[in-house]
Design a protein around this motif. Structure first.
Motif: not given
Length: 262
Positions: A178-183, A208-217, A243-245
């Motif tokens: 549970r860390l706030r992360m940035v990409s 580039t990084g992206g998004t996945c499970y644990g950060d909707s919204g 890709t991430g939507g």
């Protein structure tokens, strides 16, 4: 109609045993530290019990922007804004947040087609005072990227949760702190037959990084600004690759609805 092609593609994925699912976390990113104190972690409660967690952004001292599938069906919400939430006992996670709030979901949201109007807000019981909050985009602001910025446009994705996701057989390798992360994902698709006029596809890879499970919204800021292009909404595979939507919030109905809380 918004997302017609996206809806058809997701239906086709379901027929072959795959699915588009709410996306929830930062992959291949770095710890955010104090860079985005307006981004917080929420836990949604149903019938008095913690049910799921998401991320989101304060757009005022009392209004927190998130995804519709994060607020839908919830009774109330507990929120934290520390960047490091690993010590659950010390921070009261998941039951006693820094502040509580009441969730609201876009009136046209349908949980069976969550990607269509995937925006929600939480109205906080007490204000959280910061020097700066997330800002809403202007009407149709992202349309300018169709011609001028598709190859160069970058975003700043921020959130809490799973950092790496693997198929079920290798799920033991998942990374979830549970860390706030940035990409810093790049724009892949906008206003295409697939995304329609209400979503973006952003890159999701080791570069580039992206998004996945644990950060909707969680927010996807335009470049290095505090302007929120949209909220993390969906992924197209279980490993969160490619890709991430993102659900855009620069359309008239979304801006008008969000503004009623400000």
């Amino acid at each position: 109609m918004r997302h017609k092609a996206l809806a058809a593609t997701i239906a086709a994925l379901a027929l072959i045993g795959l699915s588009a699912a709410p996306a929830q976390a930062i992959t291949d990113g770095v710890p955010d530290g104090d860079a985005h104190p307006e981004v917080g972690l929420m836990v949604a409660f149903v019938d008095g019990e913690p049910a799921w967690r998401c991320s989101g952004t304060l757009i005022s001292s009392t209004v927190y922007l998130t995804a519709g599938h994060c607020t839908y069906g919830a009774d109330h919400v507990e929120l934290w804004f520390d960047d490091d939430l690993r010590d659950a006992a010390a921070i009261g996670y998941p039951t006693d947040g820094e502040v509580s709030g009441t969730p609201y979901t876009h009136p046209d949201y349908d949980d069976n087609a969550f990607y269509l109007y995937d925006v929600g807000v939480v109205v906080l019981d007490e204000p959280v005072i910061l020097d700066e909050y997330g800002a809403l985009p202007t009407l149709n602001q992202l349309d300018s990227l169709v011609q001028t910025g598709k190859k160069t446009a970058t975003f700043t994705a921020v959130g809490y949760g799973l950092q790496k996701s693997f198929p079920d057989a290798a799920a033991w390798k998942n990374e979830a702190v549970r860390l706030r992360m940035v990409s810093y994902p790049k724009l892949v698709q906008i206003n295409t037959g697939f995304t329609g006029d209400g979503s973006l596809l952003l890159s999701n890879n080791a570069h580039t990084g992206g998004t996945c499970y644990g950060d909707s919204g969680g927010p996807n800021f335009i470049g290095s600004t505090n302007v929120i292009a949209g909220v993390t909404s969906f992924g197209l595979n279980s490993a969160c690759g490619g890709t991430g939507g993102v659900y855009r919030i620069d359309r008239a109905d979304d801006l008008e609805w969000i503004s009623t809380f400000l």
